[in-house]
Enzyme design. Structure first.
Site, mmCIF file in Angstrom:
data_model
loop_
_atom_site.group_PDB
_atom_site.id
_atom_site.type_symbol
_atom_site.label_atom_id
_atom_site.label_comp_id
_atom_site.label_asym_id
_atom_site.label_seq_id
_atom_site.Cartn_x
_atom_site.Cartn_y
_atom_site.Cartn_z
ATOM 1 C CB CYS A 134 -1.032 0.007 1.159
ATOM 2 S SG CYS A 134 -2.641 1.362 1.303
ATOM 3 C CB CYS A 137 -1.110 2.503 4.287
ATOM 4 S SG CYS A 137 -2.801 1.740 3.169
ATOM 5 C CG ASP A 138 2.938 1.476 4.853
ATOM 6 O OD1 ASP A 138 2.109 1.576 5.460
ATOM 7 O OD2 ASP A 138 3.228 0.270 3.834
#
Length: 312
Positions: A134, A137-138
């Site tokens: 992701c 997300c990261d």
């Protein structure tokens, strides 16, 4: 939730599941959606979506709640949990949710898929410590660093473009000669000076130390070499989440559920929609249509069962 008797249990709150919930609840069915991740499922982790009907561009974090609101307004209910088991019983199906039995006259499986791993040494050891699926997300954890993206389809190219403004540099590793993306992302890649494409190349190992991932071992026509990198984002396909249906309904060689044109599996009262079913192309427009078909088929099944019960 204990003892709840449902018309339709829907497993998964992705696009297909949410649309099925909206359509079925709007017709008066008692519908419960069980989802382990949150509204939208995996689509909620996608930063930029350009192929959802009616929207030129929308974020996954917006799309999930939007779909839930529509289903909620129609009368569907939601539980953030996971279905641990599913079995046929007299009059329908029984699911185990948080250790509690839940009965439904029919079930729509819209569990979606999970990102396929590379299956190389070091990948699982550094999951969450450099290895991710992701970008939105990261990606922020790798500012100024080199990261590697593996894959040549829509997801890989989309996520490389998401990462480019966040990180120092992106190395896109492509096993083949040509990309398999369908949304014109290759043109956008050319405008990103910090994205490098390595064709006919494979990641064969992830390396690291106590601090996390430190690099990957690449293999191409010239042999092997180590590429220093702090992050690895893997987009090499999907594995359908069909474990719930094991032994209950027929699956194809890829593990997807075999369905009719009405999204009916080979088990009476069990339907499938979205990535989980045979022949899915993993397109959002297709998932919407699947959800609608599955809901209408389930409603028809309920009506047929009611008529049979009245005659008996």
């Amino acid at each position: 939730m204990s003892g709840m008797a449902l018309d339709i249990l829907i497993v998964g709150a992705g696009v297909a599941g949410m649309e099925a919930a909206r359509v079925a609840a709007a017709e008066g069915a008692k519908v419960l959606v069980v989802e382990r991740m949150g509204p939208g499922g995996q689509v909620a982790t996608v930063d930029r979506i350009t192929n959802f009907p009616g929207h030129d561009e929308i974020g996954g974090f917006e799309l999930g709640p939007m779909l839930q609101d529509a289903a909620d307004e129609a009368g569907a209910e939601f539980v953030l949990s996971e279905v641990a088991a599913l079995a046929p019983v007299a009059g329908g199906w029984r699911a185990a949710v948080d250790g509690t039995p839940l009965d439904a006259r029919c079930v729509i499986l819209a569990c979606g898929s999970e990102r396929r791993a590379l299956g190389v040494p070091g990948e699982s050891a550094y999951a969450g410590r450099g290895v991710s699926h992701c970008a939105s997300c990261d990606g922020g954890f790798f500012r100024g660093e080199t990261v590697v993206v593996v894959g040549g389809g829509d997801s890989a190219l989309d996520e490389a473009l998401v990462l480019a403004p966040m990180v120092g540099s992106v190395v896109l590793v492509l096993r083949w000669t040509e990309f398999r993306a369908t949304q014109g992302q290759e043109t956008a890649l050319a405008g990103q000076p910090n994205i490098t494409v390595l064709r006919e190349t494979e990641v064969i190992e992830v390396q690291g130390d106590d601090s996390g991932m430190t690099g990957v071992v690449l293999r191409d026509g010239g042999g092997t070499r180590v590429l220093p990198a702090r992050g690895l984002f893997v987009y090499v396909g999907l594995t359908p989440r069909t474990a719930l249906a094991e032994g209950l309904a027929e699956r194809d060689q890829d593990g997807r559920l075999v369905v009719s044109g009405r999204m009916e599996t080979t088990a009476p009262g069990l339907f499938a929609a979205g990535d989980i079913r045979q022949g899915s192309r993993a397109l959002l427009a297709e998932a919407l249509e699947d959800g609608q078909k599955a809901a209408r088929a389930a409603l028809g099944f309920l009506q047929t069962g009611l008529a049979a019960g009245q005659q008996g």
